[in-house]
Design a protein around this motif. Structure first.
Motif, PDB file in Angstrom:
ATOM      1  N   LEU A  36      -1.616   2.597   4.729  1.00  0.00           N
ATOM      2  CA  LEU A  36      -0.600   2.127   3.755  1.00  0.00           C
ATOM      3  C   LEU A  36      -0.953   2.052   2.239  1.00  0.00           C
ATOM      4  CD1 LEU A  36       1.550   0.063   6.021  1.00  0.00           C
ATOM      5  CD2 LEU A  36       2.372   2.093   5.023  1.00  0.00           C
ATOM      6  N   ILE A  37      -2.247   1.144   2.260  1.00  0.00           N
ATOM      7  CA  ILE A  37      -2.669   1.138   1.096  1.00  0.00           C
ATOM      8  C   ILE A  37      -3.251   2.430   0.197  1.00  0.00           C
ATOM      9  CG2 ILE A  37      -4.871   0.349  -0.393  1.00  0.00           C
ATOM     10  CD1 ILE A  37      -2.998  -1.999   0.276  1.00  0.00           C
ATOM     11  N   TRP A  38      -3.741   3.318   0.900  1.00  0.00           N
ATOM     12  CA  TRP A  38      -3.831   4.700   0.480  1.00  0.00           C
ATOM     13  C   TRP A  38      -2.556   5.263  -0.119  1.00  0.00           C
ATOM     14  CZ3 TRP A  38      -6.618   7.793  -2.022  1.00  0.00           C
ATOM     15  CH2 TRP A  38      -6.571   9.366  -1.896  1.00  0.00           C
ATOM     16  N   GLN A  39      -1.584   5.281   0.803  1.00  0.00           N
ATOM     17  CA  GLN A  39      -0.349   5.863   0.186  1.00  0.00           C
ATOM     18  C   GLN A  39       0.273   5.175  -0.908  1.00  0.00           C
ATOM     19  OE1 GLN A  39       1.520   8.715   1.484  1.00  0.00           O
ATOM     20  NE2 GLN A  39      -0.473   8.916   2.254  1.00  0.00           N
ATOM     21  N   ALA A  53       9.491   2.093   1.157  1.00  0.00           N
ATOM     22  CA  ALA A  53       8.962   2.310   2.632  1.00  0.00           C
ATOM     23  C   ALA A  53       7.566   1.722   2.642  1.00  0.00           C
ATOM     24  CB  ALA A  53       9.249   3.730   3.379  1.00  0.00           C
ATOM     25  N   VAL A  54       6.897   2.229   1.758  1.00  0.00           N
ATOM     26  CA  VAL A  54       5.384   1.830   1.845  1.00  0.00           C
ATOM     27  C   VAL A  54       5.106   0.124   1.649  1.00  0.00           C
ATOM     28  CG1 VAL A  54       2.943   1.859   0.763  1.00  0.00           C
ATOM     29  CG2 VAL A  54       4.206   4.091   1.345  1.00  0.00           C
ATOM     30  N   ALA A  55       5.956  -0.132   0.569  1.00  0.00           N
ATOM     31  CA  ALA A  55       6.036  -1.738   0.335  1.00  0.00           C
ATOM     32  C   ALA A  55       6.497  -2.579   1.434  1.00  0.00           C
ATOM     33  CB  ALA A  55       6.907  -1.909  -0.936  1.00  0.00           C
ATOM     34  N   VAL A  56       7.622  -2.231   2.256  1.00  0.00           N
ATOM     35  CA  VAL A  56       7.962  -2.941   3.415  1.00  0.00           C
ATOM     36  C   VAL A  56       6.708  -2.900   4.509  1.00  0.00           C
ATOM     37  CG1 VAL A  56       9.502  -2.721   5.375  1.00  0.00           C
ATOM     38  CG2 VAL A  56      10.365  -2.187   2.805  1.00  0.00           C
ATOM     39  N   GLY A  57       6.106  -1.664   4.562  1.00  0.00           N
ATOM     40  CA  GLY A  57       5.017  -1.560   5.533  1.00  0.00           C
ATOM     41  C   GLY A  57       3.992  -2.532   5.263  1.00  0.00           C
ATOM     42  N   LEU A  58       3.750  -2.705   4.039  1.00  0.00           N
ATOM     43  CA  LEU A  58       2.670  -3.731   3.562  1.00  0.00           C
ATOM     44  C   LEU A  58       3.066  -5.020   3.432  1.00  0.00           C
ATOM     45  CD1 LEU A  58       1.021  -1.465   0.709  1.00  0.00           C
ATOM     46  CD2 LEU A  58      -0.088  -2.213   2.873  1.00  0.00           C
ATOM     47  N   GLY A  59       4.422  -5.250   3.595  1.00  0.00           N
ATOM     48  CA  GLY A  59       4.917  -6.849   3.652  1.00  0.00           C
ATOM     49  C   GLY A  59       4.978  -7.250   2.013  1.00  0.00           C
ATOM     50  N   ILE A  60       5.055  -6.190   0.903  1.00  0.00           N
ATOM     51  CA  ILE A  60       5.223  -6.650  -0.269  1.00  0.00           C
ATOM     52  C   ILE A  60       6.691  -6.425  -0.575  1.00  0.00           C
ATOM     53  CG2 ILE A  60       4.612  -5.758  -2.663  1.00  0.00           C
ATOM     54  CD1 ILE A  60       2.428  -4.405  -1.426  1.00  0.00           C
ATOM     55  N   GLY A  66       3.195  -5.551 -11.450  1.00  0.00           N
ATOM     56  CA  GLY A  66       3.951  -4.308 -10.661  1.00  0.00           C
ATOM     57  C   GLY A  66       3.119  -3.049 -11.130  1.00  0.00           C
ATOM     58  N   TRP A  67       3.766  -1.878 -10.897  1.00  0.00           N
ATOM     59  CA  TRP A  67       3.121  -0.632 -11.284  1.00  0.00           C
ATOM     60  C   TRP A  67       4.263   0.318 -11.637  1.00  0.00           C
ATOM     61  CZ3 TRP A  67       1.491  -3.456  -6.657  1.00  0.00           C
ATOM     62  CH2 TRP A  67       2.359  -3.164  -5.504  1.00  0.00           C
ATOM     63  N   ILE A  68       3.808   1.777 -11.924  1.00  0.00           N
ATOM     64  CA  ILE A  68       4.815   2.735 -12.273  1.00  0.00           C
ATOM     65  C   ILE A  68       4.517   3.810 -11.265  1.00  0.00           C
ATOM     66  CG2 ILE A  68       5.568   4.530 -14.041  1.00  0.00           C
ATOM     67  CD1 ILE A  68       4.386   2.530 -16.237  1.00  0.00           C
ATOM     68  N   THR A  69       5.883   4.476 -10.599  1.00  0.00           N
ATOM     69  CA  THR A  69       5.654   5.577  -9.827  1.00  0.00           C
ATOM     70  C   THR A  69       6.400   6.612 -10.514  1.00  0.00           C
ATOM     71  OG1 THR A  69       7.468   5.002  -8.354  1.00  0.00           O
ATOM     72  CG2 THR A  69       5.471   4.196  -7.751  1.00  0.00           C
ATOM     73  N   LEU A  70       6.542   7.906 -10.038  1.00  0.00           N
ATOM     74  CA  LEU A  70       7.579   8.642 -10.110  1.00  0.00           C
ATOM     75  C   LEU A  70       8.968   8.407  -9.662  1.00  0.00           C
ATOM     76  CD1 LEU A  70       5.543  12.175  -9.569  1.00  0.00           C
ATOM     77  CD2 LEU A  70       6.162  11.208 -11.488  1.00  0.00           C
ATOM     78  N   ARG A  71       9.950   8.603 -10.288  1.00  0.00           N
ATOM     79  CA  ARG A  71      11.263   8.262  -9.987  1.00  0.00           C
ATOM     80  C   ARG A  71      11.682   8.873  -8.443  1.00  0.00           C
ATOM     81  NH1 ARG A  71      16.439   8.966 -13.961  1.00  0.00           N
ATOM     82  NH2 ARG A  71      17.891   8.232 -12.657  1.00  0.00           N
ATOM     83  N   ARG A  72      11.320  10.121  -8.324  1.00  0.00           N
ATOM     84  CA  ARG A  72      11.387  11.064  -7.208  1.00  0.00           C
ATOM     85  C   ARG A  72      10.976  10.248  -5.967  1.00  0.00           C
ATOM     86  NH1 ARG A  72       7.527  15.364  -8.885  1.00  0.00           N
ATOM     87  NH2 ARG A  72       5.847  15.144  -7.628  1.00  0.00           N
ATOM     88  N   ASP A  73       9.800   9.244  -5.990  1.00  0.00           N
ATOM     89  CA  ASP A  73       9.143   8.663  -5.143  1.00  0.00           C
ATOM     90  C   ASP A  73      10.022   7.277  -4.852  1.00  0.00           C
ATOM     91  OD1 ASP A  73       7.461  10.637  -4.355  1.00  0.00           O
ATOM     92  OD2 ASP A  73       5.954   9.967  -5.939  1.00  0.00           O
ATOM     93  N   ASP A  74      10.829   6.849  -5.156  1.00  0.00           N
ATOM     94  CA  ASP A  74      11.879   5.442  -4.962  1.00  0.00           C
ATOM     95  C   ASP A  74      11.705   5.306  -3.711  1.00  0.00           C
ATOM     96  OD1 ASP A  74      11.597   5.410  -7.831  1.00  0.00           O
ATOM     97  OD2 ASP A  74      13.811   5.287  -7.987  1.00  0.00           O
ATOM     98  N   THR A 109       2.552  12.185  -1.645  1.00  0.00           N
ATOM     99  CA  THR A 109       3.377  11.324  -1.760  1.00  0.00           C
ATOM    100  C   THR A 109       4.802  11.434  -1.222  1.00  0.00           C
ATOM    101  OG1 THR A 109       3.953  12.014  -4.098  1.00  0.00           O
ATOM    102  CG2 THR A 109       2.457  10.186  -4.024  1.00  0.00           C
ATOM    103  N   ALA A 110       5.142  12.638  -0.831  1.00  0.00           N
ATOM    104  CA  ALA A 110       6.220  12.794   0.006  1.00  0.00           C
ATOM    105  C   ALA A 110       6.356  12.794   1.338  1.00  0.00           C
ATOM    106  CB  ALA A 110       6.470  14.644  -0.460  1.00  0.00           C
ATOM    107  N   MET A 111       4.945  12.506   1.787  1.00  0.00           N
ATOM    108  CA  MET A 111       5.075  12.137   3.349  1.00  0.00           C
ATOM    109  C   MET A 111       5.260  10.769   3.398  1.00  0.00           C
ATOM    110  SD  MET A 111       1.043  13.761   4.084  1.00  0.00           S
ATOM    111  CE  MET A 111       0.330  12.554   3.222  1.00  0.00           C
ATOM    112  N   THR A 112       5.445  10.525   4.755  1.00  0.00           N
ATOM    113  CA  THR A 112       5.933   8.995   5.132  1.00  0.00           C
ATOM    114  C   THR A 112       4.210   8.566   5.459  1.00  0.00           C
ATOM    115  OG1 THR A 112       5.763   9.650   7.637  1.00  0.00           O
ATOM    116  CG2 THR A 112       7.804   9.549   6.493  1.00  0.00           C
ATOM    117  N   ALA A 113       4.015   7.110   5.506  1.00  0.00           N
ATOM    118  CA  ALA A 113       2.852   6.669   5.637  1.00  0.00           C
ATOM    119  C   ALA A 113       2.195   7.239   6.587  1.00  0.00           C
ATOM    120  CB  ALA A 113       3.205   5.023   5.818  1.00  0.00           C
TER     121      ALA A 113
END
Length: 193
Positions: free
Chosen positions: A40-43, A177-184, A164-172, A9-13
């Motif tokens: 991107l879906i995997w990320q 970035a992933v959402a932008v890449g997916l157009g979400i 929606g969904w839940i992620t770790l705060r540190r992954d905001d 999760t620390a990687m870029t897409a």
């Protein structure tokens, strides 16, 4: 060798098939656009399943199977994704369905042994549920989850529902970035669509 969920999760897409080595998925041919969408879906699945790569892999497999068999061109990637994550790693509720929202957030938070403090003794009480709405509950859940290092996200559904969904705060930042890449279109649960 696969990266641990924290490292992943620390990687870029990812942008090439080498990022999928040893995942058991065969990416061949000149399907760069499809590959990047799947990457991107995997990320996204890694982000919304923190510490649970096994669930992310299962959901990714179901996502790929559903997309292969999909005949309805109007049924988009996000709809397919929502189907495979619902009630485990994501929520999707009607605009007035406060009960399902509370239940789905409780189900997701329980994965990390968390309970959301809704400010009442019994959050399933009809009087409480009738006196509130999903955006208010979402803001409350967002604030409580932030205290534990998580972020509740909501995405635009383009209709009269909330998802929606839940992620770790540190992954905001990674989530955005992933959402932008997916157009979400996503934003924190404190600011419902």
């Amino acid at each position: 060798m696969r990266a641990s969920p924290c490292e992943a999760t620390a990687m870029t897409a990812p942008d090439n098939e080498s990022d999928y080595e040893d995942d058991g998925f065969d990416f061949t041919g000149d399907e760069n656009e499809e590959l990047s969408q799947e990457a991107l879906i995997w990320q996204l699945l890694l982000l919304i399943n923190p510490g649970d790569e096994e669930t992310a892999l299962q959901q990714f497999s179901r996502y790929r199977e559903a997309r292969e068999g999909e005949q309805d061109e109007d049924f988009g990637e996000i709809d397919t994704l929502q189907d495979v994550i619902d009630w485990t790693s994501g929520f999707h509720v009607d605009w007035k369905d406060t009960e399902s929202f509370v239940d789905s957030i409780a189900e997701m938070a329980a994965r990390w042994n968390l309970q959301v403090d809704w400010g009442v003794e019994d959050p399933t009480d009809d009087e409480f549920l009738d006196g509130t709405d999903v955006p208010e509950l979402m803001a409350r859940a967002h604030d409580r989850l932030r205290e534990y290092g998580y972020t509740l996200w909501n995405r635009s559904t383009g209709g009269d529902s909330y998802a929606g969904w839940i992620t770790l705060r540190r992954d905001d930042e990674n989530m955005q970035a992933v959402a932008v890449g997916l157009g979400i279109d996503v934003r924190p649960g404190s600011d419902a669509y």
